[in-house]
Design an enzyme around this catalytic site. Structure first.
Site, PDB file in Angstrom:
ATOM      1  N   LYS A 176     -53.913 -14.781 100.033  1.00 42.23           N
ATOM      2  CA  LYS A 176     -53.353 -15.296  98.783  1.00 42.23           C
ATOM      3  C   LYS A 176     -52.527 -16.577  98.954  1.00 42.23           C
ATOM      4  CE  LYS A 176     -54.371 -12.040  95.608  1.00 42.23           C
ATOM      5  NZ  LYS A 176     -54.987 -12.323  94.291  1.00 42.23           N
ATOM      6  N   SER A 224     -49.474  -7.556  92.154  1.00 42.59           N
ATOM      7  CA  SER A 224     -49.204  -6.253  92.769  1.00 42.59           C
ATOM      8  C   SER A 224     -48.588  -6.405  94.147  1.00 42.59           C
ATOM      9  CB  SER A 224     -50.500  -5.439  92.866  1.00 42.59           C
ATOM     10  OG  SER A 224     -51.427  -6.101  93.711  1.00 42.59           O
ATOM     11  N   GLU A 279     -65.652  -3.048  96.110  1.00 48.46           N
ATOM     12  CA  GLU A 279     -64.599  -2.495  95.270  1.00 48.46           C
ATOM     13  C   GLU A 279     -64.363  -1.035  95.638  1.00 48.46           C
ATOM     14  OE1 GLU A 279     -64.554  -4.293  90.915  1.00 48.46           O
ATOM     15  OE2 GLU A 279     -66.496  -3.378  91.341  1.00 48.46           O
ATOM     16  N   GLY A 297     -62.229   1.781  91.004  1.00 45.60           N
ATOM     17  CA  GLY A 297     -62.024   0.526  90.285  1.00 45.60           C
ATOM     18  C   GLY A 297     -63.254  -0.356  90.331  1.00 45.60           C
ATOM     19  N   ASP A 311     -64.830  -2.151  88.129  1.00 42.76           N
ATOM     20  CA  ASP A 311     -64.971  -2.981  86.931  1.00 42.76           C
ATOM     21  C   ASP A 311     -65.906  -4.176  87.138  1.00 42.76           C
ATOM     22  OD1 ASP A 311     -62.496  -3.505  88.546  1.00 42.76           O
ATOM     23  OD2 ASP A 311     -62.499  -5.362  87.392  1.00 42.76           O
ATOM     24  N   SER A 315     -58.963  -9.188 104.160  1.00 44.00           N
ATOM     25  CA  SER A 315     -58.204 -10.019 103.225  1.00 44.00           C
ATOM     26  C   SER A 315     -56.689  -9.918 103.338  1.00 44.00           C
ATOM     27  CB  SER A 315     -58.636  -9.734 101.789  1.00 44.00           C
ATOM     28  OG  SER A 315     -58.466  -8.364 101.473  1.00 44.00           O
TER      29      SER A 315
END
Length: 322
Positions: free
Chosen positions: A56, A81, A207, A211, A213, A307
């Site tokens: 990030k 989060s 995923e 979750g 989506d 990640s």
């Protein structure tokens, strides 16, 4: 005439130049044991060793560093989060400004403490009843702050794509790239870089089962919402893909694999015991998919983004114990 993509390979290259010398160029890990177990050559991009412990920082620094001086003087805001929170907090500190971060009350303690440690002001909310976007937007408007979203921004997406850019520059041609998916910024940037450099590469997102989506959205051809996921992979607890990220991913992502919390635990344990590296649950999901045989057909040379590694010792032990 095709629509102009919101992020291009050149944008990713520009981001790489901007973050050079500030973000780490993270190592690529190889393991003969992993190759033998999977049956392929695996190249692990260790973003768990990035500054703030996750990819990030790439996108956050790229975005914050592009703000005009008058806005930097006022400060920035973000909602997250955990990992984006730390990334924006550190980017703000590096660039001489301040940050206010909206975070869930149940954010792992290590992430809360780290964010505060970078000098950010923290505002908490209940992730199951509150709307973090509305809270963040209202806060930014009230205080005159620049809102830096975790994935819904072209500069953030381009910054995240630098991880895949570095990986391919270092190891050469890959048949597939496996990337964890939360809001979709990492895979959108990674797919932009990977397919810009290697048009034939297969991009696979991962995923948690709770979750799914993005998988549902890609199958439906439009964004689909799911209940807020309850999973150990807190960094992937998104209930709907981002609008901007989905516009990229529906064009460039070839498949989405799902992994269970137990498979994520197994991957974290494998990384710790055999690779001697610590990954948080979200960071381990790509490796989990590979170890669980969820990437098929199996490519010969596979890149996997680890990640993030932001998990405290107590939480790590608790997760591994199952």
């Amino acid at each position: 005439m095709p629509d102009t993509p919101p992020v291009t390979l050149q944008d990713v290259r520009d981001a790489a130049a901007r973050i050079r010398g500030v973000a780490h160029r993270t190592p690529v890990l190889r393991s003969r044991t992993l190759d033998e177990r999977v049956g392929a050559e695996v190249f692990l991009k260790c973003e768990n060793l990035q500054r703030i412990g996750a990819f990030k920082f790439r996108g956050a620094y790229n975005a914050v560093s592009r703000l005009p001086a008058e806005q930097l003087a006022k400060g920035v805001a973000a909602y997250s989060s955990g990992n984006h929170a730390q990334a924006v907090a550190l980017a703000a500190r590096e660039l001489g400004t301040t940050a206010v971060i909206v975070m869930p009350e149940d954010t792992p303690r290590a992430k809360l403490e780290a964010t505060a440690g970078y000098g950010a002001e923290i505002v908490t909310y209940d992730r199951y009843t509150g709307d973090r976007v509305a809270i963040g937007e209202a806060l930014a408007a009230e205080r005159g702050l620049a809102l830096v979203p975790p994935y819904e921004h072209p500069h953030v997406i381009a910054g995240q794509g630098t991880a895949a850019l570095e990986l391919i520059e270092e190891v050469g041609e890959l048949d597939a790239l496996v990337v964890p998916v939360g809001g979709g910024g990492l895979i959108a940037g990674s797919a932009t870089a990977a397919k810009g450099l290697l048009p034939g590469i297969r991009v696979v997102g991962v995923e948690p089962e709770a979750g799914d989506d993005t998988k549902r959205s890609l199958e439906a051809g439009h964004r689909v919402s799911v209940p807020v996921p309850r999973t150990i992979a807190d960094g992937q607890a998104a209930d709907i893909p981002g609008e901007l990220t989905f516009s990229v991913n529906r064009r460039l992502v070839d498949d989405i694999s799902l992994v269970s919390d137990d498979q994520i635990r197994d991957a974290m344990r494998f990384a710790f015991e055999r690779l001697k590296t610590v990954v948080e649950p979200s960071g381990a999901s790509g490796l989990a998919a590979l170890l669980a045989g969820r990437v098929a057909p199996l490519p010969r040379r596979i890149g996997v983004v680890l990640s993030g590694g932001n998990v405290g010792a107590e939480r790590f032990a608790e997760i591994i114990a199952g």
